[in-house]
Design an enzyme around this catalytic site. Structure first.
Site, PDB file in Angstrom:
ATOM      1  N   ASP A 154      -5.798   2.618  -1.629  1.00  0.00           N
ATOM      2  CA  ASP A 154      -6.377   3.426  -0.565  1.00  0.00           C
ATOM      3  C   ASP A 154      -6.601   4.830  -1.117  1.00  0.00           C
ATOM      4  OD1 ASP A 154      -6.589   5.262   1.675  1.00  0.00           O
ATOM      5  OD2 ASP A 154      -6.022   3.582   2.949  1.00  0.00           O
ATOM      6  N   GLU A 162     -12.004   2.561   5.990  1.00  0.00           N
ATOM      7  CA  GLU A 162     -10.863   2.761   6.886  1.00  0.00           C
ATOM      8  C   GLU A 162     -10.718   4.253   7.176  1.00  0.00           C
ATOM      9  OE1 GLU A 162      -6.321   1.102   7.215  1.00  0.00           O
ATOM     10  OE2 GLU A 162      -6.760   2.483   5.588  1.00  0.00           O
ATOM     11  N   GLU A 181       0.825  -1.205   0.000  1.00  0.00           N
ATOM     12  CA  GLU A 181       0.000   0.000   0.000  1.00  0.00           C
ATOM     13  C   GLU A 181       0.860   1.256   0.000  1.00  0.00           C
ATOM     14  OE1 GLU A 181      -3.508   2.141   2.682  1.00  0.00           O
ATOM     15  OE2 GLU A 181      -2.437   0.398   3.465  1.00  0.00           O
ATOM     16  N   GLN A 200      -9.859   0.960  -0.373  1.00  0.00           N
ATOM     17  CA  GLN A 200     -10.249   1.544   0.903  1.00  0.00           C
ATOM     18  C   GLN A 200     -10.621   3.004   0.709  1.00  0.00           C
ATOM     19  OE1 GLN A 200      -6.746   0.723   3.320  1.00  0.00           O
ATOM     20  NE2 GLN A 200      -7.725  -1.074   4.224  1.00  0.00           N
TER      21      GLN A 200
END
Length: 270
Positions: free
Chosen positions: A191, A253, A156, A217
């Site tokens: 993300d 998240e 990530e 996310q």
């Protein structure tokens, strides 16, 4: 509002499937009880950062009684008191990295999870070349272990504001690493919060790298609060991802503005 089933509307479009990230949501509860809270709030899946203060048995029992799907988990990220934020790219820490990944894998296997995110770590600028070699070698080792258990390994990119000197910052760098690792089960954690800060253009970036994406996310930008504020219009972004073929879970998240349960109305937009 219950979101524990996938709703098919007349156009045939599949509505997003949201997973509760229990690293940030329901933080006032012990980890096993966060699973109960997520189910009560209507989530059908959960994911974690570091739930290791709970035993596998406690987590498994909570998942079973609530009939929830387990998704990803982070491998232990080293010694936070020393500023460590992952071990995968740290030369000389290969044994520690292997032990951390094995610990995460034992949880993932027992909980029937899908993926393990192994963090790269903080690397001084003058050690980037050595760190990349270490990162690639450690990811290959982790991927081979994960493949034997039927799991993905996720990497990530983290933004430089929240994670100064973190080795992996952009999706372009992540895609390059995935190519160099050469393992089919190594994918990118997309993300949206981090990637927006590191340049934005999320729909085009997803379109370009969608074959490499293993999980998505969301969080509000710039506050990392509920995904109903700030500079991103998630209903449109997720609609675009769906049109581009994404059918996986969307990890919530974010850091709640207050009590987690009081901030879940953002889901009504879907």
């Amino acid at each position: 509002m219950a979101l524990r089933t996938i709703i098919i509307i007349e156009t045939g479009v599949v509505m997003p499937k949201f997973s509760a990230n229990l690293g940030f949501l329901f933080p006032d509860l012990p980890h096993a009880q966060r699973i109960d809270a997520a189910a009560k709030a209507g989530f059908a899946a959960v994911e974690w950062q570091w739930p290791y203060e709970a035993t596998i048995a406690e987590l498994k029992d909570a998942l079973t009684r609530n009939k929830l799907v387990a998704l990803g988990i982070n491998a232990p990220n080293g010694d936070k008191s020393r500023g460590e934020n992952g071990l995968t790219a740290l030369p000389g820490r290969e044994a520690d990295q292997a032990a951390a990944f094995d610990h995460a894998l034992s949880y993932s296997v027992a909980l029937e999870g899908s993926a393990i995110h192994t963090l790269a770590g903080v690397v001084p600028a003058d050690q980037k070349d050595a760190a990349e070699k270490t990162y690639i070698a450690n990811l290959r080792s982790a991927a081979d272990k994960a493949a034997n258990a039927g799991k993905l390994v996720l990497i990530e990119p983290l933004n430089y504001r929240d994670a100064p000197n973190y080795f992996l910052n952009t999706i372009e760098q992540a895609a390059d690493i995935v190519g160099k690792v050469g393992r089919q089960n190594v994918k990118i954690m997309f993300d949206c919060y981090h990637l927006q800060i590191m340049g934005g253009d999320l729909i085009k970036k997803y379109e370009r790298y969608r074959e490499l994406v293993g999980h998505v996310q969301i969080a509000g930008v710039p506050a990392r609060a509920e995904p109903d504020e700030g500079e991103l219009c998630y209903p449109e972004i997720l609609k675009a991802f769906e049109k581009l073929g994404y059918t996986g879970w969307i990890g919530a998240e974010y850091k709640p503005r207050g009590k987690t349960e009081d901030g879940l109305s953002w889901r009504k937009a879907y």
